[in-house]
Design a protein around this motif. Structure first.
Motif, PDB file in Angstrom:
ATOM      1  N   ILE A  34      15.932 -13.544 -58.780  1.00 11.89           N
ATOM      2  CA  ILE A  34      16.942 -12.479 -58.906  1.00 11.89           C
ATOM      3  C   ILE A  34      16.542 -11.498 -60.012  1.00 11.89           C
ATOM      4  CG2 ILE A  34      19.261 -12.171 -59.951  1.00 11.89           C
ATOM      5  CD1 ILE A  34      19.489 -12.571 -57.038  1.00 11.89           C
ATOM      6  N   GLU A  35      16.092 -12.071 -61.116  1.00 14.29           N
ATOM      7  CA  GLU A  35      15.716 -11.217 -62.250  1.00 14.29           C
ATOM      8  C   GLU A  35      14.512 -10.344 -61.911  1.00 14.29           C
ATOM      9  OE1 GLU A  35      15.522 -13.969 -65.521  1.00 14.29           O
ATOM     10  OE2 GLU A  35      17.711 -14.268 -65.448  1.00 14.29           O
ATOM     11  N   LYS A  36      13.546 -10.937 -61.188  1.00 13.06           N
ATOM     12  CA  LYS A  36      12.357 -10.182 -60.791  1.00 13.06           C
ATOM     13  C   LYS A  36      12.705  -8.996 -59.903  1.00 13.06           C
ATOM     14  CE  LYS A  36       8.911 -13.670 -60.837  1.00 13.06           C
ATOM     15  NZ  LYS A  36       8.485 -14.764 -59.987  1.00 13.06           N
ATOM     16  N   GLY A  95      15.362  -7.365 -60.161  1.00 14.07           N
ATOM     17  CA  GLY A  95      16.243  -6.467 -60.898  1.00 14.07           C
ATOM     18  C   GLY A  95      17.662  -6.480 -60.341  1.00 14.07           C
ATOM     19  N   ALA A  96      17.998  -7.538 -59.576  1.00 15.85           N
ATOM     20  CA  ALA A  96      19.352  -7.660 -59.021  1.00 15.85           C
ATOM     21  C   ALA A  96      20.242  -8.426 -60.004  1.00 15.85           C
ATOM     22  CB  ALA A  96      19.301  -8.367 -57.682  1.00 15.85           C
ATOM     23  N   THR A  97      21.547  -8.396 -59.752  1.00  8.96           N
ATOM     24  CA  THR A  97      22.470  -9.168 -60.585  1.00  8.96           C
ATOM     25  C   THR A  97      23.180 -10.186 -59.707  1.00  8.96           C
ATOM     26  OG1 THR A  97      24.118  -7.473 -60.191  1.00  8.96           O
ATOM     27  CG2 THR A  97      22.923  -7.363 -62.289  1.00  8.96           C
ATOM     28  N   LEU A  98      23.844 -11.151 -60.339  1.00  9.97           N
ATOM     29  CA  LEU A  98      24.602 -12.116 -59.552  1.00  9.97           C
ATOM     30  C   LEU A  98      25.846 -11.435 -58.997  1.00  9.97           C
ATOM     31  CD1 LEU A  98      22.635 -14.127 -60.864  1.00  9.97           C
ATOM     32  CD2 LEU A  98      24.495 -15.774 -60.830  1.00  9.97           C
ATOM     33  N   PHE A  99      26.060 -11.595 -57.701  1.00 11.18           N
ATOM     34  CA  PHE A  99      27.107 -10.863 -56.999  1.00 11.18           C
ATOM     35  C   PHE A  99      28.496 -11.409 -57.344  1.00 11.18           C
ATOM     36  CE2 PHE A  99      29.245 -10.041 -52.715  1.00 11.18           C
ATOM     37  CZ  PHE A  99      29.370  -8.673 -52.892  1.00 11.18           C
ATOM     38  N   ARG A 100      28.691 -12.727 -57.279  1.00 14.95           N
ATOM     39  CA  ARG A 100      30.008 -13.335 -57.528  1.00 14.95           C
ATOM     40  C   ARG A 100      29.868 -14.588 -58.401  1.00 14.95           C
ATOM     41  NH1 ARG A 100      31.582  -9.019 -56.501  1.00 14.95           N
ATOM     42  NH2 ARG A 100      32.508  -8.321 -54.534  1.00 14.95           N
ATOM     43  N   PRO A 101      29.520 -14.387 -59.679  1.00 16.77           N
ATOM     44  CA  PRO A 101      29.268 -15.565 -60.536  1.00 16.77           C
ATOM     45  C   PRO A 101      30.482 -16.490 -60.696  1.00 16.77           C
ATOM     46  CG  PRO A 101      29.224 -13.510 -61.804  1.00 16.77           C
ATOM     47  CD  PRO A 101      29.257 -13.127 -60.365  1.00 16.77           C
ATOM     48  N   GLU A 159      20.771 -21.847 -70.385  1.00 20.33           N
ATOM     49  CA  GLU A 159      20.458 -20.444 -70.697  1.00 20.33           C
ATOM     50  C   GLU A 159      20.845 -19.516 -69.532  1.00 20.33           C
ATOM     51  OE1 GLU A 159      16.264 -18.401 -71.182  1.00 20.33           O
ATOM     52  OE2 GLU A 159      16.447 -20.193 -72.454  1.00 20.33           O
ATOM     53  N   ASN A 160      20.468 -19.924 -68.313  1.00 21.24           N
ATOM     54  CA  ASN A 160      20.780 -19.097 -67.138  1.00 21.24           C
ATOM     55  C   ASN A 160      22.290 -18.956 -66.929  1.00 21.24           C
ATOM     56  OD1 ASN A 160      18.250 -18.254 -66.169  1.00 21.24           O
ATOM     57  ND2 ASN A 160      17.881 -20.242 -65.225  1.00 21.24           N
ATOM     58  N   CYS A 161      23.018 -20.035 -67.126  1.00 24.22           N
ATOM     59  CA  CYS A 161      24.478 -19.980 -66.927  1.00 24.22           C
ATOM     60  C   CYS A 161      25.125 -19.075 -67.970  1.00 24.22           C
ATOM     61  CB  CYS A 161      25.080 -21.381 -66.958  1.00 24.22           C
ATOM     62  SG  CYS A 161      24.660 -22.321 -65.484  1.00 24.22           S
ATOM     63  N   GLN A 162      24.647 -19.174 -69.201  1.00 24.71           N
ATOM     64  CA  GLN A 162      25.183 -18.297 -70.262  1.00 24.71           C
ATOM     65  C   GLN A 162      24.905 -16.838 -69.928  1.00 24.71           C
ATOM     66  OE1 GLN A 162      23.390 -19.896 -73.777  1.00 24.71           O
ATOM     67  NE2 GLN A 162      25.106 -21.291 -74.208  1.00 24.71           N
ATOM     68  N   LYS A 163      23.658 -16.580 -69.536  1.00 26.84           N
ATOM     69  CA  LYS A 163      23.234 -15.210 -69.277  1.00 26.84           C
ATOM     70  C   LYS A 163      24.010 -14.574 -68.121  1.00 26.84           C
ATOM     71  CE  LYS A 163      18.716 -14.918 -69.100  1.00 26.84           C
ATOM     72  NZ  LYS A 163      17.361 -14.716 -68.542  1.00 26.84           N
ATOM     73  N   HIS A 164      24.319 -15.385 -67.101  1.00 26.10           N
ATOM     74  CA  HIS A 164      24.920 -14.822 -65.895  1.00 26.10           C
ATOM     75  C   HIS A 164      26.405 -15.122 -65.737  1.00 26.10           C
ATOM     76  CE1 HIS A 164      21.072 -13.422 -64.298  1.00 26.10           C
ATOM     77  NE2 HIS A 164      20.553 -14.534 -64.757  1.00 26.10           N
ATOM     78  N   GLY A 165      27.006 -15.715 -66.766  1.00 24.31           N
ATOM     79  CA  GLY A 165      28.452 -15.936 -66.734  1.00 24.31           C
ATOM     80  C   GLY A 165      28.901 -16.987 -65.727  1.00 24.31           C
ATOM     81  N   ILE A 166      28.176 -18.107 -65.686  1.00 24.62           N
ATOM     82  CA  ILE A 166      28.516 -19.192 -64.746  1.00 24.62           C
ATOM     83  C   ILE A 166      29.113 -20.368 -65.502  1.00 24.62           C
ATOM     84  CG2 ILE A 166      27.524 -20.891 -63.151  1.00 24.62           C
ATOM     85  CD1 ILE A 166      25.377 -18.733 -62.514  1.00 24.62           C
ATOM     86  N   GLU A 167      30.189 -20.923 -64.964  1.00 23.00           N
ATOM     87  CA  GLU A 167      30.822 -22.110 -65.550  1.00 23.00           C
ATOM     88  C   GLU A 167      29.857 -23.293 -65.445  1.00 23.00           C
ATOM     89  OE1 GLU A 167      33.684 -23.713 -67.579  1.00 23.00           O
ATOM     90  OE2 GLU A 167      34.652 -22.200 -66.316  1.00 23.00           O
ATOM     91  N   LEU A 168      29.533 -23.895 -66.583  1.00 21.55           N
ATOM     92  CA  LEU A 168      28.588 -25.024 -66.591  1.00 21.55           C
ATOM     93  C   LEU A 168      29.234 -26.273 -67.177  1.00 21.55           C
ATOM     94  CD1 LEU A 168      25.709 -26.385 -66.554  1.00 21.55           C
ATOM     95  CD2 LEU A 168      25.359 -25.393 -68.818  1.00 21.55           C
TER      96      LEU A 168
END
Lengths: 196, 467
Positions: B44-46, B48-54, B88-97
């Motif tokens: 996703i990062e490569k 340049g997209a973002t997470l659609f519905r985190p 790290e990925n969950c923090q960066k993309h706003g995902i409940e972990l």
């Protein structure tokens, strides 16, 4: 994604049924966080004695010098078990472009298609014909025509692939590009979609 | 023309159908874990997209975590890096972990239902083939590859061709000592490890209706072991009673609204299936596997096939390969055979009811001194419940240690492995070569059969040990 149109190559015959993805790539190699470098561990525990790269198992087909090529031919129900895409990455990284079997497990089939590896489903009888050929024989797979030919005898079969996936493979498109292109339609769908 | 429950849910989630191609299917809940997500995040990062519905994603760490001393840093550096990458990925993309140390942490297919995240009528995916577990609630749930994880990150959709639908009807009452694990092992032995490939399977009939939610999860969990895309059981009062009051289940007035919708989720009487199979529950014995795929199973009192009974040469070659790996003989019986290990755990059988079953057998008794054990609750919540019910005391008194939550010896990604050549009765889902460790010999069975092995060190018919 790598595109694929037509390929003529010798093949590696893996006459084993129900090859599960744990055999294709054992779980201990799933700790990686990138997609690269899985080929060297493809079929690791069938390839080496006691996990030792200096002790290849002579009876395993990847270690038999007479066999080579970009096509893997396996017995029925190839790729069953775990959904790990690492299995498709290993097969691709090892250098295979096509896997032929009489039957593929669903998730593996999708994973292969999403990585530019073409799964070709043939009849049991045709699979046996391929297995009966020697190491020198070549196969030609033409994706545009959806045919697989045993070049030595001219025996041929057609195989199924849906038109969408065929276009993706021929051109190297991937599903994510497509999904990103219809984002507006997805947003529209969400307006009327209740979670339950 | 009636509709199946599968069709009802599928049709509601189709964003569009591509001509002579797959459907774009909308996903309500996406569960992720440390092993099959990192390449999707970097993909996703490569782009340049973002997470659609985190906010529709929930993450946990389960496959790669130690089951002892979870408060300490993970010793295996590769495992640690993978778990840290998830954080790290969950923090960066706003995902409940729900990571290590969190009270909600556990095996992804245990915590989803336990927290009320899994609900009827939903589409649920996870980069894990046992996602089929969630079908027990009347949802369409299936495992996906990492490219598809990336698709859901990007668009909350996957591209899927609609599978055929099979119904397996199981009518009647189970014998005493036979549980849901035996039902699913029986079905897989009957139709083979590829018998449901291309299908979604609905389980129905009085024997299924009589099962608890946890028992239903065990059945749906192993749908993939016969090749099915997933399994589904129509929701009923048992489902609603299980769900009510769970943290993420609808509350108050919303519950009533949702409930009305869930009650429409059943297969119409006039609906047609591509295939139907009928099974008499009373025919099912306690089951055990002898080979290297879950279809190679038999009654615990049965005998292995003889070589003469297999005519197809490739099949015979595969059968002999499996026997050699397992150190068994064609035509032999397994009853009374010694085992060196017992593993109770995995997304198939690591829930509180499984621990209650095992405790009911071992209560007041001692573990066989020769048996080594790996006893692993499916989640922190299950571990808490074990203590609350005092089951831990029963295990301790029997000389058995209970570990901390994770996937553990089901796939041996952490240090919980079975040594080469050892036999392990395992409540997990796969007996593939090397699955539990290089050279490990896995015998899949129910928690009751595993409990019998804890006490005797042998493969036993649990029916002879019950009053």
């Amino acid at each position: 994604m790598q595109s694929l149109q037509k390929i003529t190559s010798r093949f590696i015959p893996l006459r084993i049924e129900n090859v599960d993805t744990d055999q294709i790539i054992p779980a201990r190699f799933l700790k990686a966080t990138t997609k690269e470098g899985f080929g060297k561990n493809l079929f690791r525990d069938w390839r080496y004695e006691n996990d030792d790269e200096t002790k290849p198992k002579a009876d395993f087909v990847l270690n038999q010098k007479q066999y080579s090529g970009d096509i893997l031919v396996a017995a029925k129900n190839f790729g069953c078990g775990s959904s790990r895409e690492h299995a498709a990455w290993s097969i691709q990284d090892y250098g295979f472009k096509v896997v032929v079997s009489s039957f593929f497990a669903d998730i593996f089939k999708n994973n292969a298609l999403n990585n530019g590896v073409l799964p070709v489903t043939v009849t049991d009888a045709f699979l046996q014909q391929i297995f009966a050929k020697g190491a020198e024989a070549t196969l030609t797979i033409d994706l545009e025509k959806q045919t697989i030919i045993i070049d030595k005898t001219g025996a041929a079969e057609t195989f199924d692939i849906n038109a969408y996936k065929k276009t993706c493979m021929l051109n190297g498109y991937d599903d994510i590009d497509y999904l990103l292109s219809i984002k507006k339609e997805i947003e529209q769908f969400e307006l009327n979609h209740k979670m339950n | 023309m009636g509709k199946t429950i599968f069709d009802k849910i599928w049709d509601k989630h189709v964003v569009k159908i591509i001509e002579d191609g797959p459907s774009v299917l909308y996903i309500d809940k996406h569960l992720i874990h440390e092993v099959t997500s990192p390449q999707a995040f970097s993909g996703i990062e490569k782009r340049g997209a973002t997470l659609f519905r985190p906010t529709q994603i929930v993450a946990t760490a389960d496959h790669n975590v130690p089951t002892m001393n979870q408060h300490l840093p993970i010793a295996d550096q590769l495992s640690k890096f993978q778990v840290d990458t998830l954080i790290e990925n969950c923090q960066k993309h706003g995902i409940e972990l729900y990571g290590l140390g969190h009270p909600n942490q556990g095996i992804v297919h245990v915590i989803g239902p336990e927290l009320g995240i899994t609900q009827p009528g939903m589409t649920i995916v996870c980069g894990d083939s046992h996602t089929s577990t969630h079908g027990a609630f009347g949802s369409i749930a299936f495992g996906i590859g990492t490219s598809e994880v990336e698709m859901v990150f990007a668009s909350q959709c996957v591209m899927q061709s609609k599978p055929k639908v099979m119904r397996i009807n199981i009518e009647g009452s189970l014998q005493n000592g036979v549980v849901s694990k035996d039902i699913i092992l029986y079905i897989i032995a009957k139709i083979s490890a590829s018998g449901a490939t291309g299908y979604f399977v609905e389980y129905a009939g009085s024997a299924i209706r009589a099962l608890s939610m946890e028992a239903r999860m065990t059945i749906c969990n192993m749908s993939i072991e016969m090749g099915a895309r997933g399994g589904i059981i129509a929701p009923d009062e048992t489902t609603y009673n299980y769900m009510k009051g769970r943290p993420f289940a609808p509350q108050g007035a919303d519950w009533e609204i949702q409930l009305a919708g869930w009650k429409q989720l059943y297969t119409d009487a006039a609906a047609k299936f591509d295939l139907e199979i009928n099974i008499n529950a009373a025919e099912i014995d306690p089951m055990i596997t002898y080979g290297t795929n879950p279809g190679m199973g038999l009654s615990v009192t049965g005998t292995l096939p003889t070589l003469n009974s297999i005519t197809d040469p490739t099949e015979k070659q595969n059968f002999e390969k499996a026997l050699k790996y397992m150190g068994l003989q064609a035509g032999q019986t397994l009853l009374g055979m010694p085992v060196q290990y017992v593993f109770i755990g995995s997304c198939t059988n690591s829930r509180i009811e499984d621990f209650r079953l095992v405790a009911s057998i071992i209560k007041g008794k001692q573990k066989d001194p020769n048996v080594k054990t790996l006893i692993v609750p499916g989640s922190q919540e299950v571990a808490k419940q074990i203590k609350a019910e005092g089951l831990d005391k029963i295990f301790t008194a029997a000389g058995i240690e209970i570990r901390q939550a994770g996937c553990s010896a089901c796939l041996g990604m952490n240090e919980d492995k079975i040594p080469a050549g050892a036999y392990c009765i395992s409540t997990s889902n796969r007996n593939f070569e090397g699955r539990q460790g290089a050279g490990a010999r896995t015998l899949l069975a129910s928690p009751l059969t595993a409990a019998a092995a804890l006490l005797t060190g042998k493969i036993m018919d649990i029916r002879t040990m019950l009053n």
